[in-house]
Motif scaffolding. Structure first.
Motif, PDB file in Angstrom:
ATOM      1  N   GLU A   1      11.554  -2.705 -16.007  1.00 19.06           N
ATOM      2  CA  GLU A   1      10.744  -2.324 -14.852  1.00 19.06           C
ATOM      3  C   GLU A   1      10.489  -3.485 -13.889  1.00 19.06           C
ATOM      4  N   ASN A   2      10.434  -4.694 -14.422  1.00 17.79           N
ATOM      5  CA  ASN A   2      10.073  -5.842 -13.603  1.00 17.79           C
ATOM      6  C   ASN A   2      10.972  -7.028 -13.968  1.00 17.79           C
ATOM      7  N   PRO A   3      12.132  -7.152 -13.314  1.00 15.64           N
ATOM      8  CA  PRO A   3      13.077  -8.227 -13.648  1.00 15.64           C
ATOM      9  C   PRO A   3      12.482  -9.628 -13.553  1.00 15.64           C
ATOM     10  N   ASP A   4      11.632  -9.853 -12.544  1.00 12.69           N
ATOM     11  CA  ASP A   4      11.013 -11.179 -12.395  1.00 12.69           C
ATOM     12  C   ASP A   4      10.145 -11.511 -13.611  1.00 12.69           C
ATOM     13  N   LEU A   5       9.400 -10.514 -14.082  1.00  7.72           N
ATOM     14  CA  LEU A   5       8.567 -10.721 -15.263  1.00  7.72           C
ATOM     15  C   LEU A   5       9.441 -10.971 -16.494  1.00  7.72           C
ATOM     16  N   PHE A   6      10.543 -10.232 -16.617  1.00  4.51           N
ATOM     17  CA  PHE A   6      11.419 -10.421 -17.771  1.00  4.51           C
ATOM     18  C   PHE A   6      11.962 -11.848 -17.819  1.00  4.51           C
ATOM     19  N   MET A   7      12.400 -12.360 -16.673  1.00  5.12           N
ATOM     20  CA  MET A   7      12.928 -13.726 -16.638  1.00  5.12           C
ATOM     21  C   MET A   7      11.843 -14.744 -16.987  1.00  5.12           C
ATOM     22  N   LYS A   8      10.640 -14.494 -16.519  1.00  4.13           N
ATOM     23  CA  LYS A   8       9.519 -15.382 -16.856  1.00  4.13           C
ATOM     24  C   LYS A   8       9.187 -15.272 -18.338  1.00  4.13           C
ATOM     25  N   LEU A   9       9.253 -14.047 -18.868  1.00  2.06           N
ATOM     26  CA  LEU A   9       8.952 -13.810 -20.278  1.00  2.06           C
ATOM     27  C   LEU A   9       9.893 -14.575 -21.198  1.00  2.06           C
TER      28      LEU A   9
ATOM     29  N   ALA B   1       0.399  -5.780 -26.666  1.00  2.00           N
ATOM     30  CA  ALA B   1       1.803  -5.587 -26.318  1.00  2.00           C
ATOM     31  C   ALA B   1       2.696  -5.654 -27.553  1.00  2.00           C
ATOM     32  N   LEU B   2       2.459  -6.628 -28.414  1.00  2.00           N
ATOM     33  CA  LEU B   2       3.275  -6.782 -29.621  1.00  2.00           C
ATOM     34  C   LEU B   2       3.099  -5.585 -30.549  1.00  2.00           C
ATOM     35  N   ASN B   3       1.866  -5.090 -30.653  1.00  4.36           N
ATOM     36  CA  ASN B   3       1.596  -3.931 -31.498  1.00  4.36           C
ATOM     37  C   ASN B   3       2.351  -2.696 -30.994  1.00  4.36           C
ATOM     38  N   LYS B   4       2.358  -2.488 -29.684  1.00  5.76           N
ATOM     39  CA  LYS B   4       3.061  -1.341 -29.089  1.00  5.76           C
ATOM     40  C   LYS B   4       4.570  -1.424 -29.307  1.00  5.76           C
ATOM     41  N   CYS B   5       5.094  -2.650 -29.409  1.00  6.92           N
ATOM     42  CA  CYS B   5       6.537  -2.837 -29.617  1.00  6.92           C
ATOM     43  C   CYS B   5       6.903  -2.985 -31.092  1.00  6.92           C
ATOM     44  N   ALA B   6       5.909  -2.863 -31.961  1.00  9.55           N
ATOM     45  CA  ALA B   6       6.131  -3.028 -33.403  1.00  9.55           C
ATOM     46  C   ALA B   6       6.757  -4.382 -33.729  1.00  9.55           C
ATOM     47  N   ILE B   7       6.221  -5.413 -33.067  1.00  8.29           N
ATOM     48  CA  ILE B   7       6.657  -6.785 -33.315  1.00  8.29           C
ATOM     49  C   ILE B   7       5.510  -7.537 -33.981  1.00  8.29           C
ATOM     50  N   SER B   8       5.791  -8.200 -35.084  1.00 12.39           N
ATOM     51  CA  SER B   8       4.773  -8.980 -35.785  1.00 12.39           C
ATOM     52  C   SER B   8       4.296 -10.135 -34.912  1.00 12.39           C
ATOM     53  N   THR B   9       2.997 -10.425 -34.974  1.00 12.79           N
ATOM     54  CA  THR B   9       2.458 -11.551 -34.207  1.00 12.79           C
ATOM     55  C   THR B   9       3.002 -12.884 -34.720  1.00 12.79           C
TER      56      THR B   9
ATOM     57  N   LEU C   1      14.517 -11.922 -32.010  1.00 14.05           N
ATOM     58  CA  LEU C   1      14.392 -10.666 -31.287  1.00 14.05           C
ATOM     59  C   LEU C   1      15.634 -10.369 -30.454  1.00 14.05           C
ATOM     60  N   SER C   2      16.094  -9.132 -30.516  1.00 11.63           N
ATOM     61  CA  SER C   2      17.248  -8.706 -29.723  1.00 11.63           C
ATOM     62  C   SER C   2      16.870  -8.624 -28.247  1.00 11.63           C
ATOM     63  N   ILE C   3      17.878  -8.565 -27.395  1.00 13.68           N
ATOM     64  CA  ILE C   3      17.620  -8.422 -25.957  1.00 13.68           C
ATOM     65  C   ILE C   3      16.882  -7.109 -25.685  1.00 13.68           C
ATOM     66  N   GLU C   4      17.285  -6.057 -26.394  1.00 11.46           N
ATOM     67  CA  GLU C   4      16.645  -4.752 -26.208  1.00 11.46           C
ATOM     68  C   GLU C   4      15.147  -4.821 -26.546  1.00 11.46           C
ATOM     69  N   LYS C   5      14.825  -5.535 -27.619  1.00  9.06           N
ATOM     70  CA  LYS C   5      13.422  -5.685 -28.020  1.00  9.06           C
ATOM     71  C   LYS C   5      12.642  -6.485 -26.968  1.00  9.06           C
ATOM     72  N   LEU C   6      13.269  -7.510 -26.426  1.00  9.73           N
ATOM     73  CA  LEU C   6      12.618  -8.329 -25.402  1.00  9.73           C
ATOM     74  C   LEU C   6      12.433  -7.542 -24.106  1.00  9.73           C
ATOM     75  N   LEU C   7      13.410  -6.710 -23.765  1.00  8.91           N
ATOM     76  CA  LEU C   7      13.275  -5.860 -22.578  1.00  8.91           C
ATOM     77  C   LEU C   7      12.124  -4.874 -22.756  1.00  8.91           C
TER      78      LEU C   7
ATOM     79  N   ASP D   1       8.543  -4.585 -20.548  1.00 11.18           N
ATOM     80  CA  ASP D   1       8.005  -3.376 -19.915  1.00 11.18           C
ATOM     81  C   ASP D   1       6.578  -3.086 -20.375  1.00 11.18           C
ATOM     82  N   VAL D   2       6.309  -3.316 -21.667  1.00 11.46           N
ATOM     83  CA  VAL D   2       4.961  -3.084 -22.196  1.00 11.46           C
ATOM     84  C   VAL D   2       3.978  -4.084 -21.575  1.00 11.46           C
ATOM     85  N   ILE D   3       4.381  -5.353 -21.511  1.00 11.31           N
ATOM     86  CA  ILE D   3       3.513  -6.367 -20.911  1.00 11.31           C
ATOM     87  C   ILE D   3       3.259  -6.038 -19.439  1.00 11.31           C
ATOM     88  N   ASN D   4       4.287  -5.561 -18.759  1.00 12.80           N
ATOM     89  CA  ASN D   4       4.136  -5.168 -17.361  1.00 12.80           C
ATOM     90  C   ASN D   4       3.080  -4.084 -17.218  1.00 12.80           C
TER      91      ASN D   4
END
Length: 290
Positions: free
Chosen positions: A219-227, A255-263, A270-276, A280-283
C-alpha cells in the motif's frame, strides 16, 4: 573512425592504453572482460532486438558496446573516465551519426536522473559495476520508481550472492529484499579473475534482473523501503527493537501480532511477502492512530 583494439587480447589492450597515455583507474573498478564467449552470453541474456533501448554503465573501451551496437540497439553509455569518454565516440562514429550511439560523460550516480528528464526509461540496463556503484544505482533507481524490463549486471560475486540471497542466510539483507521486491533475480554465470584484464583479486558474478509484474505489491512503497532499512539496521536486535525507531513499542506489538510474527524474531528470517504484509499492517496502524 578510430579502430578499437582487439578486445580479446590483454597485450593489445595494454599497448593501446600506453600509446594513448592512459592507465586503468583502480578507484573506478576498471577491468575489461577479455573472454569473447562470456561477453556474447551476457548480451544474449539481456535479450535485445533491433532498436531496443539500452543504457550501459562503464563501457570502458567499448567491448560490450561493440557487441550491443552490432545487434542494432539504441544505446546510451555512461562513462566516468574522461580518457575512455574521449575515445568511444571515435570508435563508434558511424553509429553516432545514425543515432544509435549516445555518450553521457560523468559519474552515472550523479548524471542518470538528470539525463532521464530529457529521455525515456530504457528497455534494458547493462553494466560491469564496482560494488558501491552497483548497490547504489540499483537502490537509487528502485527508490525513484524506475525499473527496467531486464537488466544484466556483472559485479563482485559476493554482491551477486546478496542480490539473490534467501531468508535465513548470512547474505540476506535489506539490499536482497530491495532487489527481489522489484525484480526476479537470477544468476547467469560466475567469472574467475582470469576472464578480465587487469585480473581482479575477486571472482565476479553476472546476474539477470527481470521486472516483476506484481510490483510494488504494497500500500505504501515509501514506507516499505523505510521499513526494510529499519528492521535490517542492526541484525543482532529483534525485529521489535528495530521497529521502535520507526513506530512506538505498542504499535510494533500490534503490527507483529496481526502478522503472526514473534516479537523475538529477526528480520533476516522473514520472507519478502511477510515484510510486505508487515508494511501494510504498520501503514494501517499509523493511519488509525492519527
Amino acid at each position: 573512425m578510430l579502430k578499437h583494439p582487439d578486445y580479446n587480447s590483454p597485450t593489445e589492450l595494454k599497448n593501446f592504453m600506453e600509446q594513448n597515455n592512459m592507465s586503468m583507474q583502480k578507484k573506478f573498478g576498471q577491468n575489461f572482460l577479455v573472454n569473447e564467449d562470456a561477453r556474447k552470453k551476457l548480451i544474449d541474456s539481456l535479450d535485445v532486438k533491433e532498436n531496443t533501448t539500452v543504457w550501459e554503465v562503464g563501457p570502458g573501451l567499448g567491448s560490450m558496446t561493440d557487441e550491443l551496437l552490432k545487434r542494432g540497439v539504441n544505446l546510451t553509455v555512461f562513462e566516468i573516465d574522461h580518457g575512455f569518454a574521449r575515445l568511444l565516440p571515435q570508435f563508434f562514429e558511424e553509429y553516432k551519426k545514425t543515432g544509435h550511439f549516445n555518450l553521457v560523460e560523468g559519474d552515472v550516480l550523479k548524471t542518470w536522473w538528470n539525463y532521464l528528464k530529457t529521455a525515456t526509461v530504457p528497455d534494458r540496463f547493462f553494466g560491469n559495476l564496482p560494488y558501491n556503484a552497483a548497490a547504489t544505482i540499483i537502490a537509487d533507481t528502485i527508490n525513484k520508481g524506475i525499473r527496467f524490463n531486464k537488466a544484466v549486471f556483472t559485479i563482485q560475486k559476493e554482491v551477486g550472492q546478496r542480490m539473490s540471497a534467501t531468508p535465513g542466510s548470512d547474505d540476506y539483507s535489506s539490499f536482497s529484499v530491495l532487489c527481489q521486491w522489484a525484480y526476479d533475480v537470477k544468476p547467469i554465470m560466475d567469472l574467475a579473475g582470469g576472464n578480465f584484464w587487469p585480473k581482479p583479486n575477486v571472482a565476479s558474478r553476472a546476474v539477470l534482473f527481470t521486472k516483476k509484474d506484481s510490483f510494488p505489491n504494497c500500500e505504501n512503497p515509501d514506507l516499505f523501503m523505510k521499513l526494510i532499512r529499519t528492521v535490517f539496521a542492526q541484525r543482532r536486535k529483534t525485529i521489535r527493537n528495530n521497529l521502535q525507531t520507526l513506530i512506538s513499542g505498542s504499535q510494533a506489538d500490534e503490527a507483529l501480532n496481526k502478522c503472526a510474527i514473534s516479537t523475538n524474531e529477526r528480520a533476516e528470517n522473514l520472507s519478502i511477502e511477510k515484510l510486505l504484509s508487515l508494511s501494510d499492517v504498520i501503514n494501517s496502524v499509523i493511519i488509525s492512530d492519527k
